[in-house]
Every structure is written in structure tokens, then in C-alpha cells.
Design an enzyme around this catalytic site. Sequence first.
Site, PDB file in Angstrom:
ATOM      1  N   LYS A 161      -1.048 -10.569  -5.677  1.00  0.00           N
ATOM      2  CA  LYS A 161       0.093 -10.025  -6.185  1.00  0.00           C
ATOM      3  C   LYS A 161      -0.120 -11.226  -7.656  1.00  0.00           C
ATOM      4  O   LYS A 161      -1.164 -11.330  -8.590  1.00  0.00           O
ATOM      5  CB  LYS A 161       1.080  -9.916  -5.913  1.00  0.00           C
ATOM      6  N   SER A 168      10.466  -6.185  -2.359  1.00  0.00           N
ATOM      7  CA  SER A 168       9.598  -6.196  -2.999  1.00  0.00           C
ATOM      8  C   SER A 168       9.834  -5.010  -3.854  1.00  0.00           C
ATOM      9  O   SER A 168       9.476  -4.802  -5.614  1.00  0.00           O
ATOM     10  CB  SER A 168       8.211  -5.222  -2.160  1.00  0.00           C
ATOM     11  N   HIS A 196       6.140 -11.163  -2.512  1.00  0.00           N
ATOM     12  CA  HIS A 196       5.785 -11.145  -3.980  1.00  0.00           C
ATOM     13  C   HIS A 196       6.660 -12.479  -4.159  1.00  0.00           C
ATOM     14  O   HIS A 196       7.425 -12.629  -5.333  1.00  0.00           O
ATOM     15  CB  HIS A 196       7.510 -10.148  -3.650  1.00  0.00           C
TER      16      HIS A 196
HETATM   17  C1  LIG Z   1       6.787  -7.262   0.996  1.00  0.00           C
HETATM   18  C2  LIG Z   1       5.352  -6.871   0.987  1.00  0.00           C
HETATM   19  N1  LIG Z   1       4.450  -7.068   2.037  1.00  0.00           N
HETATM   20  C3  LIG Z   1       3.400  -7.059   2.282  1.00  0.00           C
HETATM   21  C4  LIG Z   1       2.535  -6.019   1.265  1.00  0.00           C
HETATM   22  C5  LIG Z   1       1.246  -5.625   1.539  1.00  0.00           C
HETATM   23  O1  LIG Z   1       0.486  -6.621   0.459  1.00  0.00           O
HETATM   24  P1  LIG Z   1      -1.322  -5.968   0.617  1.00  0.00           P
HETATM   25  O2  LIG Z   1      -1.472  -5.277  -1.498  1.00  0.00           O
HETATM   26  O3  LIG Z   1      -2.163  -7.637   0.481  1.00  0.00           O
HETATM   27  O4  LIG Z   1      -1.493  -5.004   1.280  1.00  0.00           O
HETATM   28  C6  LIG Z   1       3.335  -5.450  -0.077  1.00  0.00           C
HETATM   29  C7  LIG Z   1       2.808  -4.903  -0.868  1.00  0.00           C
HETATM   30  O5  LIG Z   1       2.733  -4.001  -1.601  1.00  0.00           O
HETATM   31  C8  LIG Z   1       4.335  -5.863  -0.410  1.00  0.00           C
HETATM   32  O6  LIG Z   1       5.600  -5.508  -1.380  1.00  0.00           O
END
Ligand SMILES: Cc1ncc(COP(=O)(O)O)c(C=O)c1O
Length: 381
Positions: A236, A182, A210
Site C-alpha cells: 500500500k 481498511s 494501512h
Molecule cells: C488490513 C489488511 N491486512 C492485510 C491485507 C493484505 O495485504 P496484501 O495486499 O499485501 O496481501 C490488506 C489488503 O488488502 C489489508 O487491508
Amino acid sequence: MTTLDQFATDKLARLEAGALRRRLRPTARAAGAVLERDGQRLISFSCNDYLNLSTHPAVIDAAIDAARRHGAGAGASRLVTGDHPLYCALEARLAALKQTEDAVVFGSGFLANTGIIPALMAREDAIFVDELAHACIWAGARLSGAALHVFRHNDLAHLAELLAAHRQAARHAMVVTDGVFSMDGDLAPVGEMLALAKAHDAWLMTDDAHGIGVINEGRGSAHGHDVPLQMGTLSKAVGSYGGYLCASHVVCELIRNRARSFVYTTGLPPAVVGASIAALDLIATDPAMCAAPLAHARRFCAALGLPPAESPIVPLLLGTAERALAAQAVLEAAGFLVAAIRPPTVPEGTARLRFAFTACHAPDDIDRLAQLVHDRILVTA
Ligand SMILES: Cc1ncc(COP(=O)(O)O)c(C=O)c1O
């Protein structure tokens, strides 16, 4: 005696001194990549809405329609009465996109990771995690109570070493990684990692938060590999909200029974689920749209002589938090919003600008941004 307010004040002062204090700033989103903040119109290169589907008319209409038909809230946990009819359609679309037998939807990606991992792993088990894995993978892994082994970022040889040393002593083993990182934008070597995990009788779990919608024609970073646990988010590129796991039917059934962040929480509001269904339909039928964010990231990288982007995320490492904040301010003054990312989100000494490219960014804006970065940020680096 320290009062609670004094404790909070001291903690915040320490964050401030290290340029690590965060502040919420009301930001109104207009169409496409445009935002308004403090009366200023900014072109955002910070949103994870990679396909701009959160403002797509068909997605908004689907959300409105779902709320009219099913109400504003789910009313209960899905296992009680909150499993409104749209969930089934959403899970079927996710399974079809990811080519798995089944899918299970959670309230968010964070909730998914903190539910899935402890539902499958316990004290007798071992989890092997990439050092740059997302915070909610760490949260889920720690909650599980399993032994944690951290491998260097994307380093298959180190993972192999750790599996050889620690797999035998554990009952079950899991290898967990982001599919697309991310804050760095690079991809995990999913195929090789799957082979390694299988060779050591370990289950691979990838977090494609992502990747869905933007990698491999929208099918994500695990596409073409038989990854048994494919987790991701709808918040996202899908432009809505919620997390998911795509897996075999029996694994999804176990998760529906045992993941505490699935069982003990209210189902997503119908509008959110309706929006996700409409967005996934657009993703499944528009490969050109899905390819655009990566193409835009590559245009930016080419203009600056950076290595070609692997995903719509491009980091520019600047070192200290102060430097990252100063660079953000320079771009903001010129009408671009590019978030400075500081520790603890990224390791100490690697504060950065994180550029996120979306389908609707205009080539001219990307070129202007690259020029500005070249003239005002790289020259002083
Ligand atoms: C790699 C990754 N996993 C999980 C999440 C969490 O997802 P959510 O925003 O739906 O809670 C994010 C988001 O910030 C992320 O970047």
C-alpha cells in the site's frame, strides 16, 4: 446432475441479482493519481498507493537495478536458495522504522497473516478478534484451530469481558486487530488494547497494512507502543508488494521456521524487494510526504462537514449495494474513480463509497470531488 459450469453460472446469477457480482476492468495507471479505464482518464481516489511511491522514479530505478543484479525471480523458497541479499536490507529497514529487534518479510500481507497466526496459536489457545478485522486475519485465525472470540468493533469493554470469561481456559491467548481499519479508516485504540492484553497475559497483534507510511510520520499506528507482533504490508503506502512481521528476534526466528506461508513458498522477486527498500528510505526521510494523505482526507471531510479523518481512508455509508454502485457511476462520469465497496467485504447494509487519499492529490481536485459528493450523492441520501 449439476455440471460444474451450471453450478458456476447459477452462483454468478445469484450474485448478479443482488448487485454483488464483481468484474475485472483493465485499468492502466499513469503518473500520480491518474488512471485510464475504457479510454476514459480518471482521477483515482481508490488506490492504496497512499504516497504514490509505486510510480516514484527512485523506486522504479531500484526495482530495475535489483532485477539486473539479482534476476527476475528468487528461484526458490527463502530457506533454500531464494534469500537473495536484498532481503536482509529490507528486514533491517522495517525493524528500524518500527523500532523492533527484527523483521521477517512474506510474499504478501495475506500470506503473512495466514502464516503468523497459525505458527503461534493452536487448538488449546484462544484468539480475540475485532469484528471488522481484515479477511486475512480471519483466515489465519481459523487456520490455527484456536477458539475464536469476536469483540465488537473497537469496544474495549467488550474485549475485557471476553478476556475475563475465556482467557483462563486457554493455554495462550492473542488479541488481533487492524491498526487502521481498511474499510472504515478509523484507528484501533492500540495503547489501551495493549494494556488490556498484557493484564490478561495475551499477546497483541496489530495489522498495520494501512498505517505504515501514513500514520505517526510513517511509523504506523502502533508507534510509541510496545506491541509484540506488528504485522503489515508493503503493497500500500510502500508502493510495492509483500507482507511483514516486526517483532523480537526470537519470535521472527520462530516464524521463519514455522510459518507455512513463509517456508513453503518462493521468495519475492528481487525487483519487488529493491523497490520496497527504496520506498522505505523515502518514508524514513520525508515526514511531510507521509503527512500529506491524512491532511488531504481531512480537507475532504471538512468540506463535507464529516468528522475529521483518522487515516487517509474515508467511508461514506450508503446502505445497499445498488446505491453504492449508482454513486460510483455518478463520480466516474465526472472523471473520478471511487470504488463502491459491497458485502461481503463490508457487513450487510453498509455498502459504501471508500475514498482513499494520496500525497499527490491536488487540493482543487479534492474540493471538486467534495462538491460533487455534496451535490449529487448526499442530496439524494
Ligand atoms: C488490513 C489488511 N491486512 C492485510 C491485507 C493484505 O495485504 P496484501 O495486499 O499485501 O496481501 C490488506 C489488503 O488488502 C489489508 O487491508
